[in-house]
Design a protein around this motif. Structure first.
Motif, PDB file in Angstrom:
ATOM      1  N   GLN A  98      50.477  33.799 -50.832  1.00  0.00           N
ATOM      2  CA  GLN A  98      50.438  33.538 -49.396  1.00  0.00           C
ATOM      3  C   GLN A  98      49.581  32.306 -49.093  1.00  0.00           C
ATOM      4  O   GLN A  98      49.946  31.462 -48.265  1.00  0.00           O
ATOM      5  CB  GLN A  98      49.887  34.762 -48.653  1.00  0.00           C
ATOM      6  CG  GLN A  98      50.845  35.941 -48.591  1.00  0.00           C
ATOM      7  CD  GLN A  98      50.203  37.179 -48.002  1.00  0.00           C
ATOM      8  OE1 GLN A  98      48.978  37.340 -48.049  1.00  0.00           O
ATOM      9  NE2 GLN A  98      51.027  38.065 -47.446  1.00  0.00           N
ATOM     10  N   THR A  99      48.426  32.210 -49.767  1.00  0.00           N
ATOM     11  CA  THR A  99      47.551  31.053 -49.572  1.00  0.00           C
ATOM     12  C   THR A  99      48.250  29.775 -50.027  1.00  0.00           C
ATOM     13  O   THR A  99      48.241  28.749 -49.324  1.00  0.00           O
ATOM     14  CB  THR A  99      46.242  31.239 -50.355  1.00  0.00           C
ATOM     15  OG1 THR A  99      45.596  32.428 -49.909  1.00  0.00           O
ATOM     16  CG2 THR A  99      45.316  30.052 -50.148  1.00  0.00           C
ATOM     17  N   ALA A 100      48.878  29.824 -51.196  1.00  0.00           N
ATOM     18  CA  ALA A 100      49.581  28.648 -51.720  1.00  0.00           C
ATOM     19  C   ALA A 100      50.713  28.234 -50.785  1.00  0.00           C
ATOM     20  O   ALA A 100      50.940  27.040 -50.553  1.00  0.00           O
ATOM     21  CB  ALA A 100      50.127  28.955 -53.108  1.00  0.00           C
ATOM     22  N   LEU A 101      51.432  29.201 -50.238  1.00  0.00           N
ATOM     23  CA  LEU A 101      52.548  28.897 -49.341  1.00  0.00           C
ATOM     24  C   LEU A 101      52.061  28.237 -48.055  1.00  0.00           C
ATOM     25  O   LEU A 101      52.692  27.299 -47.541  1.00  0.00           O
ATOM     26  CB  LEU A 101      53.326  30.181 -49.030  1.00  0.00           C
ATOM     27  CG  LEU A 101      54.549  30.029 -48.115  1.00  0.00           C
ATOM     28  CD1 LEU A 101      55.549  29.050 -48.710  1.00  0.00           C
ATOM     29  CD2 LEU A 101      55.216  31.388 -47.875  1.00  0.00           C
ATOM     30  N   ARG A 102      50.931  28.714 -47.502  1.00  0.00           N
ATOM     31  CA  ARG A 102      50.402  28.097 -46.283  1.00  0.00           C
ATOM     32  C   ARG A 102      50.060  26.630 -46.521  1.00  0.00           C
ATOM     33  O   ARG A 102      50.318  25.769 -45.680  1.00  0.00           O
ATOM     34  CB  ARG A 102      49.162  28.873 -45.812  1.00  0.00           C
ATOM     35  CG  ARG A 102      49.472  30.185 -45.110  1.00  0.00           C
ATOM     36  CD  ARG A 102      48.271  30.708 -44.336  1.00  0.00           C
ATOM     37  NE  ARG A 102      47.179  31.067 -45.229  1.00  0.00           N
ATOM     38  CZ  ARG A 102      47.033  32.276 -45.766  1.00  0.00           C
ATOM     39  NH1 ARG A 102      47.931  33.226 -45.507  1.00  0.00           N
ATOM     40  NH2 ARG A 102      46.017  32.548 -46.560  1.00  0.00           N
ATOM     41  N   ILE A 103      49.470  26.336 -47.674  1.00  0.00           N
ATOM     42  CA  ILE A 103      49.117  24.944 -47.981  1.00  0.00           C
ATOM     43  C   ILE A 103      50.388  24.106 -48.129  1.00  0.00           C
ATOM     44  O   ILE A 103      50.475  22.984 -47.604  1.00  0.00           O
ATOM     45  CB  ILE A 103      48.267  24.871 -49.263  1.00  0.00           C
ATOM     46  CG1 ILE A 103      46.937  25.596 -49.048  1.00  0.00           C
ATOM     47  CG2 ILE A 103      48.022  23.425 -49.665  1.00  0.00           C
ATOM     48  CD1 ILE A 103      46.100  25.735 -50.317  1.00  0.00           C
ATOM     49  N   ALA A 104      51.386  24.634 -48.849  1.00  0.00           N
ATOM     50  CA  ALA A 104      52.639  23.891 -49.050  1.00  0.00           C
ATOM     51  C   ALA A 104      53.305  23.562 -47.715  1.00  0.00           C
ATOM     52  O   ALA A 104      53.850  22.467 -47.525  1.00  0.00           O
ATOM     53  CB  ALA A 104      53.586  24.699 -49.932  1.00  0.00           C
ATOM     54  N   LYS A 105      53.272  24.521 -46.786  1.00  0.00           N
ATOM     55  CA  LYS A 105      53.843  24.272 -45.460  1.00  0.00           C
ATOM     56  C   LYS A 105      53.049  23.199 -44.716  1.00  0.00           C
ATOM     57  O   LYS A 105      53.627  22.324 -44.055  1.00  0.00           O
ATOM     58  CB  LYS A 105      53.865  25.566 -44.645  1.00  0.00           C
ATOM     59  CG  LYS A 105      54.923  26.566 -45.072  1.00  0.00           C
ATOM     60  CD  LYS A 105      54.866  27.793 -44.174  1.00  0.00           C
ATOM     61  CE  LYS A 105      55.950  28.791 -44.496  1.00  0.00           C
ATOM     62  NZ  LYS A 105      55.870  29.987 -43.613  1.00  0.00           N
ATOM     63  N   ASN A 106      51.717  23.262 -44.806  1.00  0.00           N
ATOM     64  CA  ASN A 106      50.873  22.309 -44.086  1.00  0.00           C
ATOM     65  C   ASN A 106      51.105  20.875 -44.548  1.00  0.00           C
ATOM     66  O   ASN A 106      51.031  19.928 -43.753  1.00  0.00           O
ATOM     67  CB  ASN A 106      49.396  22.682 -44.256  1.00  0.00           C
ATOM     68  CG  ASN A 106      48.998  23.864 -43.393  1.00  0.00           C
ATOM     69  OD1 ASN A 106      49.635  24.145 -42.393  1.00  0.00           O
ATOM     70  ND2 ASN A 106      47.949  24.565 -43.790  1.00  0.00           N
TER      71      ASN A 106
END
Length: 654
Positions: free
Chosen positions: A83-91
């Motif tokens: 979830q943390t990795a996905l938030r960064i990828a989206k940002n």
């Protein structure tokens, strides 16, 4: 706040949180003397510190350690890192990484049984994959989503995303793991009992399995499993066992536990069908060693073993497993297994004479069954598959004629006109479908009302109570006779309530059966006579089912209720021209007196249902059913009772 600033804050919070993250039953912040902290945790913390404010490094670190936690079966911790990795990828708008991470995250949610979150994550992955135009990734994610919908019984969406995945692979001429897509799509058709389509796609996979990059080992395992399943469906048991043995050997060589458990479980089912129950139980129990915490495997195996114990008459053992299954939250995500579990709960409670529980589980079973076995869903699946094949052919034609189509204005105008016509046709078909659906709903509603009016709970439990009294009085012969009559009446009611028409002879038999049961409940209260004219051919006359019983019930319940004399109910049937004349006469208090003394609304409900069915009969045949109700005392003051005359048009098209 800038992205880099946000990442630095996130990095600090992440390190602080994970330093106190529980491992097993203990927390790193509360170590006991002499214990070592989680080495994976320490390695992760070190890498996060080294990454500093570099968002890309933090993202890759979270993903990398999320994969490690997944391999260690620490799914909840891995989900947090993904979830943390996905938030960064989206940002940072990294669509490629977002697609990869969201796809892995969706898989983790599916493992723990949260298919709602899994579907949401797969859709996020698919959206980002489309931005990268990576056909292989798009196809893989779409087929994973199709698999989810197949597990939860949403076959419409399953076939939609499955066909989209296959179309993407074939259009891009990308054969990598094409076997996975063929087998998965075949399994969706398997769930809809379309064996031919299932076999078609599995054989496509079988032909491609040895071509480089077309199949992984798990894909090959699925191919042999599916071939065994197809052979089993066709009762070719030796052939099926051979495929499952091949699956078992290959899986053992590759240390593939899922393949081993599947081979054992499916072989157990073959032995069940061959009536070798001990062998089936032995294999099912052995399969449990290889489940690895997969909730679906546990639910499936519990259902299977419950069914085996049912066959051996060990109903308590079987019921315990079924009850354990239905309490599992994960069963909501596996529609087919939930249906099997509900069937077992109903049948086992009947076998153990726990009738109230059996009725309750039967209600749940019917609701679930209607939802999953809706014929319109199957039709929609077939239409989508046909549409896919049609679109593929049209695409091939368009690739050959693109230049000509661009130059031909008249052809384009014709296509536009055709599209408009198609839209109009689709709208008309849609409106007609809605109307048919509304008519079906009205018909079903009326059938339910009829069924409830015939088999009301008071009548059922009163009859069962009377049978129980005979049993307790050691009058087993009478108890058996009346139980047989009650079973016959129940079966007839359930069968006829869903029919548009039945023969007059069947209607008369059911009425006689019903009145015999009522005589049992009220011994000495009344007698009945059924009079038919000699020329009446009752086997060839068809009428709407169960239209007479409500009037007979009213006569018993209201007409004869407040009379001291022994009651008599007479039913007469004779044919005049193209009409059937039915008479229902009782010597009770009469309809006028009964209305004054009535204590419930059952009569009005019966009349309302009768009137609704007459209206439906008129819509179908353009002919009227008429009824006349007469208080006999109005014609002959010294007599009392009620006479009902019903006239039904005789029509062989009913």
């Amino acid at each position: 706040m800038s992205i880099n600033s946000a990442v630095r804050v996130l990095s600090c919070l992440l390190i602080g949180f994970l330093l106190t993250r529980p491992v097993g039953k203990k927390c790193l912040a509360q170590e006991e003397p002499g214990e070592s902290p989680d080495s994976t945790q320490l390695a992760f913390n070190k890498k996060i510190k080294e990454a500093g404010s570099d968002s890309i490094k933090i993202m890759h670190t979270c993903y990398e350690f999320g994969v490690q936690l997944d391999e260690n079966e620490e799914y909840e911790r891995s989900i947090e890192l993904f979830q943390t990795a996905l938030r960064i990828a989206k940002n940072i708008n990294d669509h490629k990484e977002a697609a990869k991470i969201a796809n892995y995250l969706a898989n983790q949610y599916a493992i723990i049984g949260n298919f709602s979150a899994s579907n949401k994550a797969y859709l996020t992955a698919l959206e980002n994959a489309k931005e990268t135009e990576d056909a292989g990734q798009i196809a893989k994610i779409s087929m994973n989503l199709a698999t989810n919908y197949n597990f939860t019984g949403d076959y419409d969406k399953a076939i939609q995303y499955g066909l989209y995945a296959l179309k993407t692979k074939e259009t891009a001429n990308n054969p990598e793991r094409i076997c996975y897509h063929y087998v998965t799509l075949g399994n969706i058709f398997k769930e809809t009992n379309n064996i031919n389509k299932w076999e078609e796609y599995v054989l496509k996979a079988y032909k491609m399995k040895d071509v480089a990059n077309c199949a992984s080992f798990s894909d090959i395992a699925k191919i042999y499993n599916s071939l065994g399943g197809i052979a089993e469906q066709r009762n070719e048991f030796d052939k099926a066992l051979s495929y499952y043995d091949t699956l078992h050997v290959l899986s053992t060589e590759h240390h593939f536990d899922q393949g081993i458990s599947t081979a054992l479980t499916n072989s157990a089912d073959i032995y069940r069908q061959l009536n070798n129950i001990p062998k089936a139980l032995e294999l099912a129990t052995e399969a449990e060693k290889y489940f690895g915490g997969n909730p679906y495997d546990e639910i499936f195996n519990n259902n299977f073993k419950s069914g085996l114990y049912q066959l051996t008459g060990e109903y308590s053992k079987a019921l315990k497993l079924a009850e354990e299954n239905i309490r599992k939250e994960e069963i909501e995500y596996y529609s087919t297994e939930k249906l099997k579990c509900l069937e077992l709960l109903y049948e086992l409670n009947v076998a153990l004479h726990r009738y109230p529980e059996a009725f309750a589980w039967n209600d749940s079973l019917r609701v679930t069954e209607n939802k999953l076995r809706d014929q319109e869903v199957r039709k929609s699946i077939e239409e989508l598959e046909t549409k896919y094949e049609t679109e593929k052919k049209e695409q091939q034609i368009e690739l050959l004629t693109t230049e000509n189509e661009l130059k031909n204005q008249r052809l384009r105008a014709g296509i536009v006109l055709l599209a408009v016509l198609l839209v109009v046709i689709v709208m008309i078909l849609y409106i007609l479908q809605i109307r048919r659906k509304q008519a079906r709903l009205a018909q079903n509603d009326l059938q339910q009302k009829v069924l409830r009016s015939q088999m009301n709970p008071h009548f059922i439990f009163n009859v069962l109570g009377s049978i129980q009294n005979y049993i307790m009085g050691n009058d087993t012969k009478k108890a058996a006779n009346y139980l047989a009559q009650f079973a016959s009446l129940t079966r007839s009611t359930l069968e006829y309530s869903a029919s548009e028409s039945i023969s007059l002879s069947d209607e008369i038999k059911m009425l006689a059966n019903y009145m015999e049961l009522e005589k049992m409940r009220k011994p000495g209260k009344f007698n009945f006579e059924i009079i038919t004219s000699e020329e009446l051919e009752a086997d060839f006359i068809r009428i709407p089912p169960m239209m007479i019983q409500p009037f007979v019930e009213n006569a018993i319940k209201h007409g004869l209720k407040n009379t001291e004399a022994k009651g008599l109910i007479q039913l007469s049937f004779h044919e005049k021209g193209n009409t059937l004349h039915i008479g229902i006469t009782d010597n009770g208090v009469g309809i006028n007196k009964a209305k004054e003394l009535k204590d419930d609304g059952h009569r009005s409900m019966a009349m309302q249902i009768f009137d609704e069915r007459c209206k439906l009969f008129f819509k179908k045949t353009k002919q009227h059913i008429t009824k006349t109700i007469t208080d006999i005392s109005e014609e002959t003051p010294e007599q009392q009772g009620t006479r009902i005359q019903i006239i039904i048009p005789v029509d062989t098209k009913l």
